[in-house]
Design an enzyme around this catalytic site. Structure first.
Site, PDB file in Angstrom:
ATOM      1  N   ALA A 167       0.863  -1.185   0.000  1.00  0.00           N
ATOM      2  CA  ALA A 167       0.000   0.000   0.000  1.00  0.00           C
ATOM      3  C   ALA A 167       0.898   1.233   0.000  1.00  0.00           C
ATOM      4  O   ALA A 167       1.965   1.243   0.630  1.00  0.00           O
ATOM      5  CB  ALA A 167      -0.923   0.007   1.212  1.00  0.00           C
ATOM      6  N   GLU A 168       0.467   2.276  -0.667  1.00  0.00           N
ATOM      7  CA  GLU A 168       1.329   3.426  -0.937  1.00  0.00           C
ATOM      8  C   GLU A 168       1.879   4.149   0.285  1.00  0.00           C
ATOM      9  O   GLU A 168       2.975   4.724   0.219  1.00  0.00           O
ATOM     10  CB  GLU A 168       0.611   4.417  -1.860  1.00  0.00           C
ATOM     11  CG  GLU A 168      -0.677   4.972  -1.297  1.00  0.00           C
ATOM     12  CD  GLU A 168      -1.668   5.337  -2.398  1.00  0.00           C
ATOM     13  OE1 GLU A 168      -1.826   6.534  -2.634  1.00  0.00           O
ATOM     14  OE2 GLU A 168      -2.262   4.432  -2.993  1.00  0.00           O
ATOM     15  N   PRO A 169       1.198   4.131   1.460  1.00  0.00           N
ATOM     16  CA  PRO A 169       1.805   4.856   2.583  1.00  0.00           C
ATOM     17  C   PRO A 169       2.960   4.126   3.254  1.00  0.00           C
ATOM     18  O   PRO A 169       3.499   4.626   4.243  1.00  0.00           O
ATOM     19  CB  PRO A 169       0.634   5.036   3.553  1.00  0.00           C
ATOM     20  CG  PRO A 169      -0.289   3.922   3.255  1.00  0.00           C
ATOM     21  CD  PRO A 169      -0.180   3.711   1.777  1.00  0.00           C
ATOM     22  N   GLY A 170       3.337   2.932   2.748  1.00  0.00           N
ATOM     23  CA  GLY A 170       4.524   2.286   3.288  1.00  0.00           C
ATOM     24  C   GLY A 170       4.398   0.820   3.630  1.00  0.00           C
ATOM     25  O   GLY A 170       5.363   0.201   4.075  1.00  0.00           O
TER      26      GLY A 170
END
Length: 570
Positions: free
Chosen positions: A323-326
């Site tokens: 997922a893009e936030p980490g």
């Protein structure tokens, strides 16, 4: 100066000045400093100050209603907003679309990188992310309204290649969140679901002689925090605010889940199967594109269901979802928990995740789609007065090796039914999604086609593939009539060659046996060549050798010829 770093929210917020550039962390409700935002709104309502702030946010810290940055949607409080994702801050978005504030929509990952570049006092961020989209200054440079005139993005040519340069700006105030602080202001995040850009934003503010205010859950004695767990060191922190429990929920959907913070691992085989509706049908077809052993990003909304299908089909352990936030590995969550993950393998800072994404680290991305045109352009960011924003969509879609867009064929009241493995359209949607020209280009079809990116557009009734000349219809569902159910509801006629039936297993209630399908890939599907990096990718995970023909297929004669560094071929 404040000698004691532990203060009340009102005392900390009182230090913000008129015109300050204020960055705010948060991904939906994860990492959102709700107590600090509430105190800032309270100060403005009570005192009419501070005024004319410039708000900066990567992912929208909000719930789509009243929480998060929606609290700051007051005329006079904000003069400019620079954001990546706007969908969950509709009150602030309305100020932008009504031209009551200056406003920009820049790629989420690029804003994340701008924090880091601002901290290092660099001039800005140089990247190809945004070329050919609405962020490209030859379109509108990410400006949301006519009131917004300053150019933050410009085109640069280096060695004959086009790049976009995003201008950096100082951060005067960073509002961030952690779990535990000591008296020196060292911050750990052991109960947080994400780290986001807290460290980079704090460093940017500190190096601009600005102010760093951190909302935490608790205070520890000096010298008791493990230095290896400190995410934001105390030398960067000015104020620490202990929030009441109701203002420090782990996400907007969950007070606290130990699995989100990696405290425990939970069984994913207990996840209930999805109902056989349009969402699951689309997710099932997308799942046929999953690369075993590959690294994958699933976007918010429709693509979230792909993870549930992968779990039901027992292939989740053969994939690395991100997922893009980490989040790396495990199973990303959806809804108001979006951004968090369970059973994760690693948790990166958000800017590090976008280093990985921008550099081509994703084998596959599955993203949503709202408008699609004949050139394969996709719009998910702007629809008249409704401002969704691009979020990380531009970073991810431009740089994934393979791309699948997922969404219903029409919108607004569409209903279908499955009878005997055949699809029937009961009620057609009121809104056509396949339009002559999208309102805003969030993904450039021509740019993707020019560099040979593999792109599919999956709906419940048909599948399109991006070709150099535009969209080609390649599959239809059993029971679907191409003229009546597909072409009649498109504003353009796609390329039509050989059209095959979508796999009938998608339209049956029992599991599809996807693991066997993905493990039985032909050798040609397991090999791909990245010309730009001169790398041959080979995926032999789960490969079965059952016959002499299989052995022959593995012979050197079946391997593709690839160029050597000396100009020859091998």
């Amino acid at each position: 100066m404040i000698r004691d770093k532990v203060v009340t929210a009102d005392e900390a917020i009182a230090l913000i000045r008129d015109g300050d550039v204020v960055s705010c962390s948060g991904f939906v409700g994860v990492g959102t400093p709700e107590e600090l935002i509430t105190a800032l709104e309270r100060r403005f309502v009570d005192t009419d100050g501070p005024r004319d702030l410039i708000l900066v946010f990567a992912a929208a810290p909000g719930d789509g209603k009243d929480r998060g940055l929606n609290r700051l949607a007051h005329e006079g409080l904000v003069q400019r907003a620079i954001g990546g994702h706007w969908s969950l801050v509709p009150k602030l978005g309305k100020l932008a679309t009504d031209s009551r504030i200056q406003a920009y929509n820049l790629p989420l990952g690029t804003i994340s990188h701008l924090y880091r570049d601002a901290a290092a006092h660099r001039a800005g961020t140089l990247t190809k992310v945004g070329l050919g989209t609405f962020v490209d200054p030859r379109q509108n440079g990410g400006k949301i309204n006519a009131r917004t005139t300053e150019d933050l993005v410009r085109v640069m040519e280096i060695d004959g290649e086009e790049w976009l340069f995003y201008k950096a700006f100082p951060i005067n105030v960073a509002l961030i969140r952690g779990t535990t602080a000591d008296a020196e202001g060292n911050i750990t995040m052991e109960r947080e679901a994400l780290m986001l850009d807290a460290q980079a934003a704090a460093m940017a503010a500190r190096n601009a002689n600005g102010l760093v205010i951190v909302q935490v859950e608790r205070i520890a004695s000096s010298g008791t925090l493990d230095a290896r767990n400190v995410v934001v060191p105390g030398v960067l922190v000015d104020c620490v605010v202990v929030a009441p429990p109701g203002a420090h929920k782990q996400t907007y959907g969950t007070d606290y889940n130990a699995a989100f913070s990696g405290e425990i691992r939970v069984p994913v085989n207990k996840i209930p199967a999805l109902a056989l509706d349009e969402r699951k049908l689309i997710a099932r077809r997308c799942a046929f594109e999953l690369p075993l052993g590959g690294v994958i990003n699933l976007g918010i909304g429709m693509p979230e269901a792909v993870a549930a299908v992968a779990a039901e089909e027992r292939v989740l352990d053969h994939l690395t979802l991100t997922a893009e936030p980490g989040v790396i590995g495990g199973m990303p969550q959806g809804g108001l928990d979006f951004g968090a993950g369970i059973n994760t393998q690693a948790l990166l800072h958000q800017n590090q995740q976008f280093d990985f994404y921008d550099g081509g680290g994703l084998d596959l991305a599955c993203l949503g789609m709202a408008e699609i045109d004949r050139a394969g352009n996709v719009n998910v960011s702007r629809f008249g007065s409704r401002l969704a924003g691009s979020g990380g969509f531009i970073n991810i879609s431009q740089n994934a090796r393979r791309l699948v867009f997922a969404g219903t064929f029409t919108a607004g009241g569409m209903s279908t039914c499955i009878e005997g493995g055949q699809m029937r359209i009961v009620t057609e949607g009121k809104t056509c999604k396949f339009v002559e020209a999208v309102e805003q280009i969030t993904f450039s079809g021509p740019l993707a086609a020019a560099k040979g990116q593999s792109v599919h557009y999956v709906t419940e009734r048909c599948v399109f593939k991006l070709q150099p000349d535009g969209l080609q219809l390649i599959e239809v569902a059993p029971g679907i009539d191409i003229e009546r159910d597909v072409l009649a509801h498109m504003a353009f006629r796609p390329i039509i060659g050989e059209v095959t039936l979508m796999d009938p297993r998608i339209y049956r209630s029992k599991p599809m046996g996807l693991a066997a399908v993905l493990e039985d890939l032909q050798l040609s599907d397991r090999l791909s060549y990245d010309e730009d990096r001169n790398i041959l990718f080979a995926n032999f995970e789960g490969m079965a050798i059952r016959s002499d023909d299989d052995i022959e297929a593995c012979g050197a004669s079946s391997m593709p010829s690839v160029p050597r560094s000396d100009g020859g071929w091998r």
